[in-house]
Design a protein around this motif. Structure first.
Motif, PDB file in Angstrom:
ATOM      1  N   ARG A 144      20.784  -8.938  49.218  1.00 30.12           N
ATOM      2  CA  ARG A 144      20.224  -8.416  50.466  1.00 30.12           C
ATOM      3  C   ARG A 144      18.926  -7.640  50.213  1.00 30.12           C
ATOM      4  O   ARG A 144      18.035  -7.630  51.073  1.00 30.12           O
ATOM      5  CB  ARG A 144      21.247  -7.522  51.173  1.00 30.12           C
ATOM      6  CG  ARG A 144      22.341  -8.305  51.897  1.00 30.12           C
ATOM      7  CD  ARG A 144      21.752  -9.333  52.832  1.00 30.12           C
ATOM      8  NE  ARG A 144      22.723  -9.971  53.704  1.00 30.12           N
ATOM      9  CZ  ARG A 144      22.920 -11.274  53.794  1.00 30.12           C
ATOM     10  NH1 ARG A 144      22.213 -12.100  53.021  1.00 30.12           N
ATOM     11  NH2 ARG A 144      23.800 -11.782  54.630  1.00 30.12           N
ATOM     12  N   ASP A 147      16.435 -10.233  50.117  1.00 29.05           N
ATOM     13  CA  ASP A 147      16.213 -10.796  51.457  1.00 29.05           C
ATOM     14  C   ASP A 147      15.393  -9.863  52.345  1.00 29.05           C
ATOM     15  O   ASP A 147      15.042 -10.240  53.468  1.00 29.05           O
ATOM     16  CB  ASP A 147      17.563 -11.071  52.143  1.00 29.05           C
ATOM     17  CG  ASP A 147      18.346 -12.183  51.472  1.00 29.05           C
ATOM     18  OD1 ASP A 147      17.721 -13.044  50.825  1.00 29.05           O
ATOM     19  OD2 ASP A 147      19.591 -12.189  51.581  1.00 29.05           O
ATOM     20  N   PHE A 149      16.472  -6.738  53.349  1.00 31.33           N
ATOM     21  CA  PHE A 149      17.307  -5.815  54.123  1.00 31.33           C
ATOM     22  C   PHE A 149      17.093  -4.388  53.629  1.00 31.33           C
ATOM     23  O   PHE A 149      16.913  -4.154  52.426  1.00 31.33           O
ATOM     24  CB  PHE A 149      18.790  -6.149  53.941  1.00 31.33           C
ATOM     25  CG  PHE A 149      19.283  -7.295  54.784  1.00 31.33           C
ATOM     26  CD1 PHE A 149      20.421  -7.149  55.566  1.00 31.33           C
ATOM     27  CD2 PHE A 149      18.627  -8.522  54.789  1.00 31.33           C
ATOM     28  CE1 PHE A 149      20.900  -8.203  56.335  1.00 31.33           C
ATOM     29  CE2 PHE A 149      19.095  -9.575  55.557  1.00 31.33           C
ATOM     30  CZ  PHE A 149      20.225  -9.420  56.324  1.00 31.33           C
ATOM     31  N   VAL A 154      22.334  -3.326  55.583  1.00 30.47           N
ATOM     32  CA  VAL A 154      23.458  -3.727  54.732  1.00 30.47           C
ATOM     33  C   VAL A 154      24.761  -3.122  55.264  1.00 30.47           C
ATOM     34  O   VAL A 154      25.781  -3.802  55.386  1.00 30.47           O
ATOM     35  CB  VAL A 154      23.229  -3.284  53.270  1.00 30.47           C
ATOM     36  CG1 VAL A 154      24.475  -3.564  52.425  1.00 30.47           C
ATOM     37  CG2 VAL A 154      22.030  -4.012  52.679  1.00 30.47           C
ATOM     38  N   HIS A 199      22.051  -2.210  45.892  1.00 32.29           N
ATOM     39  CA  HIS A 199      20.813  -2.320  46.672  1.00 32.29           C
ATOM     40  C   HIS A 199      19.879  -1.162  46.320  1.00 32.29           C
ATOM     41  O   HIS A 199      18.675  -1.374  46.080  1.00 32.29           O
ATOM     42  CB  HIS A 199      21.148  -2.290  48.165  1.00 32.29           C
ATOM     43  CG  HIS A 199      19.965  -2.479  49.064  1.00 32.29           C
ATOM     44  ND1 HIS A 199      19.023  -1.484  49.293  1.00 32.29           N
ATOM     45  CD2 HIS A 199      19.558  -3.555  49.820  1.00 32.29           C
ATOM     46  CE1 HIS A 199      18.112  -1.926  50.131  1.00 32.29           C
ATOM     47  NE2 HIS A 199      18.402  -3.181  50.460  1.00 32.29           N
TER      48      HIS A 199
END
Length: 217
Positions: A144, A147, A149, A154, A199
């Motif tokens: 993510r 991507d 995000f 998330v 992340h």
């Protein structure tokens, strides 16, 4: 709404049961088991041990916790595609998800649903933690980040999934309380924590690399 109705029923039955007092004639307290289906053959019953249960037409009684866990796990397996479709329709409202194709948007969520069903079938706090740590959430957090995000998105996509599972339970007259409710929230809360961690680590690594590149000039 369904949770309020479930809790209201428990609260309504509990005083009646307790008023009988020790040594009283503890006849089962019964009521309808299925809120949305008047033809449901099972009845809600509170027995001498005080635990909510389901009485089948043949007179057998199952504790509601065991029954609901088994039914919910089975539904997650059987209706995984429906769950994912509902989840995608809501997640696409997130800015970073709007442009993603289906495989990229799904990412590790199908596998997470399998992990959730497994956790419901074999609920164990330690097993859940180990399964998720070695499973999809850490990789999902990294993907993510790639991507685009942010952390809020998330967390949002996991909470959207939580809502979809709740809706599935409601539509099938499953009262999410006790152990099923605890297991569902434990799986998703731990998944959020692990995905957010990886992340954030990727984000920090990128900032560090940019700083090093800047200083190199």
């Amino acid at each position: 709404m369904w949770l309020l109705r479930w809790m209201g029923t428990i609260q309504a039955l509990r005083p009646i049961y307790l008023e009988r007092g020790p040594g009283a004639d503890h006849q089962p307290i019964e009521g309808p088991a299925c809120w949305n289906d008047v033809t449901c053959p099972k009845t809600f019953v509170v027995l001498d041990h005080g635990l909510p249960s389901l009485r089948a037409p043949d007179g057998s009684v199952e504790t509601m916790t065991t029954t609901m866990i088994s039914r919910l796990a089975q539904l997650i397996h059987e209706q995984k595609d429906t769950l994912l479709k509902r989840w995608r329709s809501q997640v696409r409202e997130l800015p970073s998800a709007a442009h993603l194709d289906i495989p990229t948007l799904n990412d590790h969520i199908p596998a997470l649903l399998d992990e959730l069903a497994q956790a419901l079938e074999q609920p164990n706090d330690r097993t859940i933690a180990e399964t998720l740590k070695e499973g999809t959430p850490p990789e999902h957090g990294i993907q993510r980040f790639e991507d685009g995000f942010d952390i809020t998105e998330v967390v949002s996509e996991y909470n959207i999934l939580r809502g979809c599972v709740h809706d599935l339970a409601l539509e099938n007259d499953i009262a999410l309380g006790g152990r099923p409710f605890h297991t569902l929230n434990q799986v998703l809360d731990q998944a959020i924590g692990l995905a957010v961690k990886t992340h954030a680590e990727q984000q920090a690594l990128e900032v560090k690399q940019r700083r090093q590149e800047y200083l190199a000039f």
